[in-house]
Design an enzyme around this catalytic site. Structure first.
Site, PDB file in Angstrom:
ATOM      1  N   ASP A 165      11.912  21.680 -16.990  1.00  0.00           N
ATOM      2  CA  ASP A 165      12.475  20.328 -17.037  1.00  0.00           C
ATOM      3  C   ASP A 165      12.691  19.917 -15.588  1.00  0.00           C
ATOM      4  O   ASP A 165      12.627  20.750 -14.670  1.00  0.00           O
ATOM      5  CB  ASP A 165      13.819  20.351 -17.786  1.00  0.00           C
ATOM      6  N   SER A 166      12.964  18.635 -15.389  1.00  0.00           N
ATOM      7  CA  SER A 166      13.263  18.174 -14.034  1.00  0.00           C
ATOM      8  C   SER A 166      14.608  18.715 -13.554  1.00  0.00           C
ATOM      9  O   SER A 166      14.846  18.791 -12.354  1.00  0.00           O
ATOM     10  CB  SER A 166      13.308  16.654 -14.021  1.00  0.00           C
ATOM     11  N   HIS A 217      18.548  15.524 -21.489  1.00  0.00           N
ATOM     12  CA  HIS A 217      19.924  15.509 -20.975  1.00  0.00           C
ATOM     13  C   HIS A 217      20.924  14.899 -21.975  1.00  0.00           C
ATOM     14  O   HIS A 217      22.112  15.185 -21.904  1.00  0.00           O
ATOM     15  CB  HIS A 217      20.006  14.657 -19.701  1.00  0.00           C
ATOM     16  N   GLU A 239      24.182  14.408 -14.591  1.00  0.00           N
ATOM     17  CA  GLU A 239      24.026  15.429 -13.538  1.00  0.00           C
ATOM     18  C   GLU A 239      25.276  15.447 -12.636  1.00  0.00           C
ATOM     19  O   GLU A 239      25.589  16.453 -12.021  1.00  0.00           O
ATOM     20  CB  GLU A 239      22.768  15.159 -12.705  1.00  0.00           C
ATOM     21  N   CYS A 246      11.220  18.451 -21.322  1.00  0.00           N
ATOM     22  CA  CYS A 246      11.511  17.201 -20.617  1.00  0.00           C
ATOM     23  C   CYS A 246      10.686  16.120 -21.300  1.00  0.00           C
ATOM     24  O   CYS A 246       9.463  16.255 -21.434  1.00  0.00           O
ATOM     25  CB  CYS A 246      11.106  17.345 -19.151  1.00  0.00           C
ATOM     26  N   CYS A 292      15.693  12.088 -24.335  1.00  0.00           N
ATOM     27  CA  CYS A 292      15.789  12.709 -23.009  1.00  0.00           C
ATOM     28  C   CYS A 292      16.599  13.979 -23.221  1.00  0.00           C
ATOM     29  O   CYS A 292      17.624  13.954 -23.918  1.00  0.00           O
ATOM     30  CB  CYS A 292      16.509  11.771 -22.046  1.00  0.00           C
TER      31      CYS A 292
HETATM   32  N1  DGL Z   1      15.175  15.607 -18.725  1.00  0.00           N
HETATM   33  C1  DGL Z   1      14.350  14.451 -18.456  1.00  0.00           C
HETATM   34  C2  DGL Z   1      13.768  13.921 -19.760  1.00  0.00           C
HETATM   35  O1  DGL Z   1      13.945  14.515 -20.822  1.00  0.00           O
HETATM   36  C3  DGL Z   1      15.081  13.338 -17.779  1.00  0.00           C
HETATM   37  C4  DGL Z   1      15.547  13.585 -16.404  1.00  0.00           C
HETATM   38  C5  DGL Z   1      14.702  12.948 -15.354  1.00  0.00           C
HETATM   39  O2  DGL Z   1      14.599  11.723 -15.251  1.00  0.00           O
HETATM   40  O3  DGL Z   1      14.165  13.705 -14.589  1.00  0.00           O
HETATM   41  O4  DGL Z   1      13.131  12.899 -19.743  1.00  0.00           O
END
Ligand code: DGL
Length: 291
Positions: free
Chosen positions: A34-35, A210, A176, A97, A208
């Protein structure tokens, strides 16, 4: 394994980035990326369903967020993330992600032979599991909304849906920052969600990885009849089916290990990782990509 069915073997990158095969690898780790640390929501669901699996997680925290980057950049980052995991001998990869799934999954499938799963199909399946789901709101990064990956996947599976995508780019930085139950986050959420509520949505997709951390706040802010859907649990179920189909499940029944790699380390990421996992993340390693 059925007679005559070929055993799936492992994959690794050789000199020059060529993919070659290794011997059978049921005990090799599953790779996730993931990012940031949001993808740990998927890891947690997988640990609950498949506790014996070893897991190697890569969070590209140095380059977070992906959601505001161009599709080309996201594809390049996703490619580097996959190569990092393959070089460590993972047996399958979960793109934990949504943004990377939306923009990079097809090109990753073209390029690599290792099984690679995304989070969008499982999320769509979870949303449509309820036959009353007709007016569907999607909140996601700008990149995911602009890709139309969710909108297409939903429309392909069911006709007559009213789909409303809402880019919510401020949410990942707030999460975050650990501003989860914070007045500023509530205000931002209200601004994003009011138009969806006015459109009468019956389902809200948290598109997402997150966003599951926001569920308690969302439950307070939204009318009780709106169903919240995230892809973590369904993604874990998909993964189990896929590993079973490929005869790649970890054969032992002891608890698997979790190894966390982040491209940028900070105390905040460590405490966030604890929140996402609901337990200590253990030692976190610093990952260097592209070498
Ligand atoms: N975790 C990323 C997603 O599911 C979002 C975070 C990002 O923008 O890097 O899209």
């Amino acid at each position: 394994m059925a007679a005559g069915k070929r055993k799936v073997v492992g994959f690794a990158l050789g000199d020059g980035g060529r993919v070659f095969t290794l011997p059978p690898v049921n005990s090799a780790p599953l790779g996730f990326f993931d990012s940031g640390v949001g993808g740990l929501t998927v890891v947690r669901a997988v640990q609950e369903l498949l506790p014996a699996e070893n897991i190697l997680y890569l969070g590209d925290t140095a380059r977070l967020p992906y959601g505001s980057k161009s599709p080309e950049t996201i594809r390049q980052f996703a490619d580097e993330d996959v190569r990092f995991l393959i070089a460590r001998g993972v047996k399958a990869i979960v793109v934990a992600c949504n943004t990377a799934t939306a923009h990079a999954l097809p090109s990753l499938h073209e390029k690599y032979r290792i099984p690679i799963l995304g989070v969008i199909e499982p999320g769509v399946e979870a949303a449509l599991a309820c036959p009353n789901a007709v007016r569907i709101g999607i909140i996601a990064t700008r990149g995911t909304i602009r890709s139309h990956a969710y909108q297409h996947a939903l429309a392909l599976r069911k006709t007559g849906l009213m789909i409303h995508g809402q880019a919510t780019p401020l949410l990942v930085p707030l999460i975050e920052e650990n501003w989860i139950d914070h007045p500023a986050t509530r205000q931002v959420l209200k601004t994003y969600l009011d138009p969806l509520v006015e459109k009468g949505i019956d389902t809200l997709m948290l598109a997402c990885t997150h966003y599951p951390l926001l569920i308690p706040v969302l439950q307070q802010l939204l009318p009780a009849e709106i169903r919240l859907v995230d892809s973590a649990t369904t993604c874990a179920e998909h993964l189990k089916k896929e590993l079973t189909r490929l005869d790649l499940l970890e054969p032992t029944d002891r608890d698997g290990a979790l190894e966390l790699h982040l491209t940028d380390l900070s105390e905040e990421f460590e405490s966030l990782a604890r929140q996402f996992l609901k337990k200590s993340p253990g030692r976190i390693h610093r990952a260097v990509l592209g070498i």
